[in-house]
Design an enzyme around this catalytic site. Structure first.
Site, PDB file in Angstrom:
ATOM      1  N   ASP A  25       0.814  -1.219   0.000  1.00  0.00           N
ATOM      2  CA  ASP A  25       0.000   0.000   0.000  1.00  0.00           C
ATOM      3  C   ASP A  25       0.850   1.272   0.000  1.00  0.00           C
ATOM      4  O   ASP A  25       0.320   2.382   0.042  1.00  0.00           O
ATOM      5  CB  ASP A  25      -0.970   0.007   1.181  1.00  0.00           C
ATOM      6  CG  ASP A  25      -0.282   0.130   2.545  1.00  0.00           C
ATOM      7  OD1 ASP A  25       0.971   0.102   2.596  1.00  0.00           O
ATOM      8  OD2 ASP A  25      -0.998   0.233   3.563  1.00  0.00           O
ATOM      9  N   ASP A  29       5.047  -0.874   7.536  1.00  0.00           N
ATOM     10  CA  ASP A  29       4.192  -1.479   8.559  1.00  0.00           C
ATOM     11  C   ASP A  29       4.999  -2.412   9.453  1.00  0.00           C
ATOM     12  O   ASP A  29       6.187  -2.655   9.220  1.00  0.00           O
ATOM     13  CB  ASP A  29       3.021  -2.221   7.910  1.00  0.00           C
ATOM     14  CG  ASP A  29       3.439  -3.134   6.769  1.00  0.00           C
ATOM     15  OD1 ASP A  29       4.458  -3.831   6.918  1.00  0.00           O
ATOM     16  OD2 ASP A  29       2.756  -3.143   5.724  1.00  0.00           O
ATOM     17  N   ASP A 202       8.903  11.003  24.127  1.00  0.00           N
ATOM     18  CA  ASP A 202       8.959  12.126  23.200  1.00  0.00           C
ATOM     19  C   ASP A 202       8.738  13.451  23.923  1.00  0.00           C
ATOM     20  O   ASP A 202       7.881  13.557  24.813  1.00  0.00           O
ATOM     21  CB  ASP A 202       7.880  11.943  22.118  1.00  0.00           C
ATOM     22  CG  ASP A 202       7.942  12.987  21.039  1.00  0.00           C
ATOM     23  OD1 ASP A 202       8.898  12.958  20.250  1.00  0.00           O
ATOM     24  OD2 ASP A 202       7.044  13.845  20.992  1.00  0.00           O
ATOM     25  N   GLU A 252      13.616  12.397  24.942  1.00  0.00           N
ATOM     26  CA  GLU A 252      13.916  13.475  24.010  1.00  0.00           C
ATOM     27  C   GLU A 252      13.874  14.786  24.801  1.00  0.00           C
ATOM     28  O   GLU A 252      12.801  15.283  25.126  1.00  0.00           O
ATOM     29  CB  GLU A 252      12.900  13.531  22.860  1.00  0.00           C
ATOM     30  CG  GLU A 252      13.230  14.652  21.877  1.00  0.00           C
ATOM     31  CD  GLU A 252      12.089  14.970  20.918  1.00  0.00           C
ATOM     32  OE1 GLU A 252      12.368  15.429  19.797  1.00  0.00           O
ATOM     33  OE2 GLU A 252      10.907  14.777  21.290  1.00  0.00           O
TER      34      GLU A 252
END
Length: 518
Positions: A25, A29, A202, A252
């Site tokens: 697609d 993934d 994050d 991070e």
């Protein structure tokens, strides 16, 4: 006492959207990652940091999460996530998942409930405020992106402003609320229970904000991030992570003063913190030495550094460290030097997918790209084979890739470079094998040596093993006399004569040497 595994590890970042597509697609993934685990094992890395694959509207390509515990269908299924964890472990690779604690998507059930009315059960999960007396936002805080925009968005339905440190579709959670902390700790627990070996957190410095929500003042500490309250929150996260043997917490820390980074590495907070000061260093030996010595001097011997030169948000280092008039050979030489630097410094190196191929940023045609913040050039798909034989997807996909792979894919791809003993990929494999074989490169002390201008030289030592690293950042040949008469060349990035001292090194070349006892 044994060392934590993450101090000896090399951690490889996978941006799943662009790594490997199993179903044609055009979007990478989780099954695609599983198929490529043998490559990653043979490369010589030890752990995989996987950017978010959770359910998301994809406004910020997965960092806007609407369900932290469910896999987004474009990446696969919940069963695929478990299969990836199990398969990685079977290949001797550890897994870190990328969890966003400071915000959610505006499509998360918590925010959808909070936006329904002012007395909604999760209203105080987020930061809602009345506006300024002049009718504008509550204060002058700015969003991280789009650059220059307010960090507040007006919500007409409940007639208040809500805070978002990033996009308006990514409302900030209020971590001063114990219920928020408990809910997000449940997310971390969920993945640790699934068997992951750690978490990458994050934008973690966004957890702490001035509780009075005062205006930022030029020249003073920012009030919208890195507020001291966050360290108590991080200690709660670390306490949870420590309940899982060998699990690691990586943060991070989006700060550009190393004095701001060090406090996050307190013994009861993060194990590792991304260092953006180092990552954004210029191609300059003196600057890199100053940065490394400053950090290690402030952090002390008990703190373990983490080094990186590229990720999904940063321009690829081959592009960033190149000069406008560089030809392909010169750009590649600079990239080889960067590889040797990163994999021989004391600390844990983080590699970004494609770095081992020497990939530059992809030059995209005008109007091509999906990220409004200009990060598409470093996020283009991983080229696994030449487009001339594998089609336009370059082995990444059998369909049309979500972004083009770029004009360098014919030469810079896994298949071609695996067949070339002189390729950048071959150098990475050699350096990673050398690091694994030599205790001094994993655990040894580090001392910089006096060297000519534009040359960086340091010794890594462990017990009787001494490893000497010399990196010539100059565009001209350098002669280096390091006073050691007997040297054994272990690996070189290019043109260097290293049979003894002085060592003659060509432009943009590096060597790793063993000091041999006479």
């Amino acid at each position: 006492m044994s060392r934590p595994w993450w101090q000896d590890a090399v951690i490889y970042q996978i941006y799943p959207r662009s790594f490997a597509d199993s179903d044609g697609d055009g979007i990478g993934d989780l099954p695609g990652i599983i198929e490529r685990l043998p490559y990653l094992r043979s490369l010589g890395v030890d752990a995989l940091w996987i950017s978010p694959f959770f359910r998301s509207p994809m406004v910020d390509f997965g960092y806007d999460i609407s369900d932290h515990t469910a896999v987004d269908p474009i990446f696969g299924t919940d069963a695929d996530a478990q299969a990836l964890i199990d398969a990685a472990h079977a290949h001797g690779l550890r897994i870190l998942v990328d969890i966003v604690l400071p915000h959610t998507s505006d499509q998360h059930p918590w925010f959808r409930d909070a936006a329904a009315c002012r007395d909604a059960p999760t209203r105080d999960f987020y930061v809602w405020r009345d506006g300024h007396l002049d009718g504008g936002p509550p204060n002058n805080w700015a969003a991280g992106f789009p650059a220059g925009t307010s960090a507040w968005t007006w919500h007409a339905g409940t007639a208040q402003w809500y805070l978002h440190s990033h996009l308006p579709q990514e409302p900030d959670l209020d971590w001063s609320n114990p219920a928020v902390r408990a809910a997000q700790l449940d997310v971390v627990r969920f993945w640790l229970d699934r068997g992951v070996d750690g978490v990458r957190l994050d934008s973690i410095n966004r957890l702490g904000k001035d509780p009075a929500y005062r205006d930022n003042v030029a020249g003073e500490r920012s009030r919208q991030q890195d507020w001291p309250t966050l360290h108590a929150y991080l200690r709660e996260v670390r306490a949870l992570v420590d309940r899982y043997p060998d699990a690691v917490a990586v943060g991070e820390v989006w700060e550009f003063d190393q004095r701001r980074i060090v406090p996050y590495l307190a013994p009861d907070e993060l194990h590792l913190a991304h260092n953006f000061v180092f990552a954004r260093s210029r191609f300059d030996a003196a600057e890199i030495r100053r940065t490394v010595e400053e950090f290690t001097g402030m952090a002390g011997p008990g703190t373990w550094p983490a080094w990186f030169l590229g990720n999904h948000d940063e321009p690829r280092r081959v592009t960033r460290w190149s000069a406008p008039r560089d030809d392909d050979e010169t750009r590649e030489a600079r990239g080889r030097l960067a590889a040797m630097l990163l994999l021989t410094l004391r600390g844990t190196p983080f590699l970004y997918q494609g770095e081992e191929l020497g990939l530059p940023d992809t030059e995209l045609p005008e109007g091509v790209g999906e990220d409004g913040n200009g990060r598409d050039p470093q996020r283009t798909p991983m080229p696994w084979a030449p487009p001339s034989t594998a089609g336009p997807g370059a082995g990444f996909t059998t369909g049309e890739p979500w972004l083009p792979v770029g004009g360098t894919a014919e030469r810079l791809n896994v298949t071609t470079e695996l067949q070339d003993p002189g390729s950048v990929l071959a150098l990475y494999r050699t350096l990673l094998a050398l690091r694994r074989a030599r205790p001094s490169l994993r655990a040894g002390s580090q001392a910089f040596l006096d060297a000519p201008p534009d040359v960086l030289a340091y010794v890594r030592a462990d017990g009787g093993e001494r490893t000497l690293v010399i990196l010539n950042f100059a565009a001209t040949t350098r002669r280096i006399d390091i006073g050691t008469p007997a040297l054994l060349l272990l690996v070189s990035t290019g043109d260097a004569a290293c049979s003894g001292s002085p060592i003659v090194m060509g432009p943009f070349s590096g060597v790793v040497l063993e000091a041999v006892a006479s």
